[in-house]
Design an enzyme around this catalytic site. Structure first.
Site, PDB file in Angstrom:
ATOM      1  N   LYS A  30     -22.605  10.495 -16.455  1.00 47.46           N
ATOM      2  CA  LYS A  30     -23.128   9.817 -17.649  1.00 47.46           C
ATOM      3  C   LYS A  30     -24.107  10.740 -18.338  1.00 47.46           C
ATOM      4  CE  LYS A  30     -22.735   5.776 -19.709  1.00 47.46           C
ATOM      5  NZ  LYS A  30     -21.562   4.891 -19.743  1.00 47.46           N
ATOM      6  N   TYR A  61     -22.703  -7.217 -30.319  1.00 46.51           N
ATOM      7  CA  TYR A  61     -21.586  -7.199 -31.271  1.00 46.51           C
ATOM      8  C   TYR A  61     -21.333  -5.778 -31.755  1.00 46.51           C
ATOM      9  CZ  TYR A  61     -18.279  -9.941 -33.980  1.00 46.51           C
ATOM     10  OH  TYR A  61     -17.124 -10.510 -34.466  1.00 46.51           O
ATOM     11  N   GLY A  62     -21.319  -4.845 -30.798  1.00 49.17           N
ATOM     12  CA  GLY A  62     -20.969  -3.462 -31.132  1.00 49.17           C
ATOM     13  C   GLY A  62     -19.503  -3.253 -30.851  1.00 49.17           C
TER      14      GLY A  62
HETATM   15  P1  NAD Z   1     -22.682  -0.501 -29.199  1.00 44.65           P
HETATM   16  O1  NAD Z   1     -23.817   0.395 -29.488  1.00 44.65           O
HETATM   17  O2  NAD Z   1     -21.439  -0.354 -30.013  1.00 44.65           O
HETATM   18  O3  NAD Z   1     -23.173  -2.030 -29.345  1.00 44.65           O
HETATM   19  C1  NAD Z   1     -24.256  -2.564 -28.659  1.00 44.65           C
HETATM   20  C2  NAD Z   1     -24.504  -3.976 -29.190  1.00 44.65           C
HETATM   21  O4  NAD Z   1     -25.528  -4.601 -28.419  1.00 44.65           O
HETATM   22  C3  NAD Z   1     -25.001  -4.001 -30.645  1.00 44.65           C
HETATM   23  O5  NAD Z   1     -24.433  -5.114 -31.312  1.00 44.65           O
HETATM   24  C4  NAD Z   1     -26.505  -4.202 -30.486  1.00 44.65           C
HETATM   25  O6  NAD Z   1     -27.108  -4.828 -31.629  1.00 44.65           O
HETATM   26  C5  NAD Z   1     -26.523  -5.131 -29.278  1.00 44.65           C
HETATM   27  N1  NAD Z   1     -27.806  -5.173 -28.578  1.00 44.65           N
HETATM   28  C6  NAD Z   1     -28.612  -4.138 -28.264  1.00 44.65           C
HETATM   29  N2  NAD Z   1     -29.722  -4.584 -27.654  1.00 44.65           N
HETATM   30  C7  NAD Z   1     -29.597  -5.934 -27.566  1.00 44.65           C
HETATM   31  C8  NAD Z   1     -30.400  -6.977 -27.051  1.00 44.65           C
HETATM   32  N3  NAD Z   1     -31.585  -6.707 -26.479  1.00 44.65           N
HETATM   33  N4  NAD Z   1     -29.954  -8.250 -27.124  1.00 44.65           N
HETATM   34  C9  NAD Z   1     -28.755  -8.509 -27.714  1.00 44.65           C
HETATM   35  N5  NAD Z   1     -27.952  -7.580 -28.230  1.00 44.65           N
HETATM   36  C10 NAD Z   1     -28.378  -6.313 -28.160  1.00 44.65           C
HETATM   37  O7  NAD Z   1     -22.364  -0.368 -27.645  1.00 44.65           O
HETATM   38  P2  NAD Z   1     -21.010  -0.699 -26.874  1.00 44.65           P
HETATM   39  O8  NAD Z   1     -20.213   0.538 -26.753  1.00 44.65           O
HETATM   40  O9  NAD Z   1     -20.406  -1.941 -27.466  1.00 44.65           O
HETATM   41  O10 NAD Z   1     -21.572  -1.003 -25.391  1.00 44.65           O
HETATM   42  C11 NAD Z   1     -22.061  -2.294 -25.022  1.00 44.65           C
HETATM   43  C12 NAD Z   1     -22.159  -2.370 -23.504  1.00 44.65           C
HETATM   44  O11 NAD Z   1     -20.866  -2.108 -22.938  1.00 44.65           O
HETATM   45  C13 NAD Z   1     -23.080  -1.327 -22.854  1.00 44.65           C
HETATM   46  O12 NAD Z   1     -23.651  -1.886 -21.700  1.00 44.65           O
HETATM   47  C14 NAD Z   1     -22.125  -0.207 -22.476  1.00 44.65           C
HETATM   48  O13 NAD Z   1     -22.638   0.614 -21.447  1.00 44.65           O
HETATM   49  C15 NAD Z   1     -20.944  -1.031 -22.020  1.00 44.65           C
HETATM   50  N6  NAD Z   1     -19.677  -0.308 -22.005  1.00 44.65           N
HETATM   51  C16 NAD Z   1     -19.162   0.253 -23.144  1.00 44.65           C
HETATM   52  C17 NAD Z   1     -17.936   0.906 -23.078  1.00 44.65           C
HETATM   53  C18 NAD Z   1     -17.271   1.460 -24.309  1.00 44.65           C
HETATM   54  O14 NAD Z   1     -16.099   1.866 -24.207  1.00 44.65           O
HETATM   55  N7  NAD Z   1     -17.924   1.505 -25.466  1.00 44.65           N
HETATM   56  C19 NAD Z   1     -17.244   0.999 -21.866  1.00 44.65           C
HETATM   57  C20 NAD Z   1     -17.787   0.403 -20.727  1.00 44.65           C
HETATM   58  C21 NAD Z   1     -19.004  -0.256 -20.817  1.00 44.65           C
END
Ligand code: NAD
Length: 416
Positions: free
Chosen positions: A106, A219-220
């Site tokens: 990571k 909502y990312g």
């Molecule tokens: P992203 O940056 O696209 O979105 C993150 C979202 O979380 C945003 O909507 C943000 O506003 C919201 N957020 C941040 N802090 C917050 C809080 N305190 N309370 C509520 N909402 C909050 O990120 P992502 O890629 O969607 O990743 C989200 C999670 O999924 C992370 O834990 C990441 O490690 C995990 N993940 C992502 C992937 C991937 O392929 N992108 C794969 C495995 C795991």
């Protein structure tokens, strides 16, 4: 006693519990508790005002016994080396539980992308790749997107790597745009993979998804695709979603198109027409069938776990539940789909992306989803069966499946 919210301490505590259940050899246990390698970088970046700002970056290669390290890069103001270590450990267990021939790694940079221009972000992304370039590669370590990084950032990093190495090597990074060797289905892959595990869980619990309600925190990339695919593919009703600014609720279900349009215009989900505003806390405690944390770590803790009403907690985020909350939810009979199983769809399709890059031969979306479904469904049942056979909770079961596989590779290599 106050809960320890350090993500790496939590990752180690989870491993410790599985090590007891597995009767893991103490020498192996000691080795698997620590990252094999980590790099700390100081990154000077020219800002738009002409000044140079110094950023801190990290890359952790937790374990590469089963194959090259694999894991995303996070840009976040609260990033710490312990967060990166925890996420790298979880990547190690994730690639093992999904049974793809990769290890775990990571990366991260302490920065606030919301306060940076596009040019500043590009220069930071290139600076990070310059620093890490000699330690990554198709056979060493393959980064990908995570929180606040996206296909454009992967494209800048790929370009920087190829400028430095003097040759094309698209498989050095995944989550790329399609035009640069990205895979069909990569962007929705984490959400899609999680929904396959939800489908399997619902079948076991006798829940009809077409009549089920769900709430999604975050909502990312992951949260928004989960909402859309839950609606389009599984006919599920999402009654609440949120982001870091707050949440929205609609008893009759939220339409993904309407929420997406509002988010594009206003940069947050709150205020979406026809919805009520709720807090992130309220979202987690809603009376829904399925709760999907898809934001950040430590959202379900000893302070709120007993107020969760969902029957299924599908952890699409990494580390959303503390060990204390885990105990409470398990006692309440909630079915937890643990993070490194539930969100393994992203790394699985990243692995497909590496394979396609190596062969320079690309698959269509249907083939990707069929193969993703096979991998996720197999992984889910390996964990579910382990939990039943050994009478342990699903998280310990997921660790048992994953740690067995990593430990076997370590043993065969003669490291321990
Ligand atoms: P992203 O940056 O696209 O979105 C993150 C979202 O979380 C945003 O909507 C943000 O506003 C919201 N957020 C941040 N802090 C917050 C809080 N305190 N309370 C509520 N909402 C909050 O990120 P992502 O890629 O969607 O990743 C989200 C999670 O999924 C992370 O834990 C990441 O490690 C995990 N993940 C992502 C992937 C991937 O392929 N992108 C794969 C495995 C795991």
């Amino acid at each position: 006693m106050k809960e320890n919210l350090n993500p790496f301490a939590i990752a180690q505590a989870q491993l410790d519990e599985a090590a007891v259940a597995l009767h893991l050899d103490p020498d192996m246990h000691a080795f698997l508790r620590e990252p094999m390698r980590e790099f700390h970088f100081t990154l000077p970046v020219r800002m738009d005002d002409g000044r140079t700002r110094t950023f801190k970056g990290f890359r952790v290669q937790y374990n590469d016994a089963r194959g090259p390290a694999k894991g995303g890069i996070r840009f976040h103001p609260d990033e710490t080396i312990d967060t990166v270590r925890a996420l790298a450990a979880w990547m190690t267990w994730k690639t093992a539980v999904a049974d793809v021939p990769l290890g775990g790694g990571k990366g991260g940079v302490i920065c606030n992308p919301r306060e940076m221009s596009r040019g500043e972000l590009e220069r930071l992304s290139r600076a990070y790749m310059r620093a890490v370039s000699r330690y990554v590669g198709l056979t060493q370590d393959v980064p990908a997107p995570d929180v606040n990084t996206n296909p454009q950032i992967m494209a800048w990093m790929l370009d920087e790597y190829e400028v430095l190495s003097g040759h094309r090597e698209p498989g050095v990074i995944t989550g790329k745009p399609l035009e640069l060797g990205g895979s069909a289905g990569r962007s929705p892959a984490t959400a899609m993979g999680g929904l396959y595990t939800i489908r399997e869980t619902a079948q076991i619990l006798g829940i009809n998804l077409a009549e089920a309600t769900c709430a999604i925190q975050g909502y990312g990339n992951v949260g928004s695709f989960t909402h859309r695919l839950a609606h389009d593919v599984f006919d599920m009703k999402t009654v609440a979603v949120s982001d870091e600014f707050g949440g929205i609720y609609g008893a009759n279900g939220l339409a993904p198109d309407v929420v997406a349009a509002h988010l594009r215009r206003h940069g947050k989900v709150v205020g979406c027409p026809g919805t009520e505003e709720i807090s992130n806390q309220e979202l987690l405690e809603l009376d829904v069938d399925i709760l999907i944390p898809a934001a950040i770590e430590n959202q379900l803790t000893s302070l709120n776990a007993d107020r969760v009403k969902a029957k299924i907690v599908a952890e699409l985020a990494n580390g959303p539940t503390t060990p204390e909350a885990d105990n409470i939810l398990n006692e309440m009979g909630v079915y937890i789909i643990p993070d490194f199983l539930c969100n393994a769809g992203g790394v699985t399709v990243s692995y497909f992306e590496m394979v396609q890059n190596s062969y320079q031969f690309y698959w269509d979306k249907d083939l990707i989803n069929t193969r993703l479904d096979q991998k996720m469904t197999t992984a889910f049942h390996a964990v579910h069966n382990m939990a039943k056979e050994r009478q342990v909770d699903t998280r310990v079961a997921a660790y048992m499946v994953a740690v067995n596989r990593v430990a076997e590779a370590v043993r065969l290599r003669g490291w321990v």
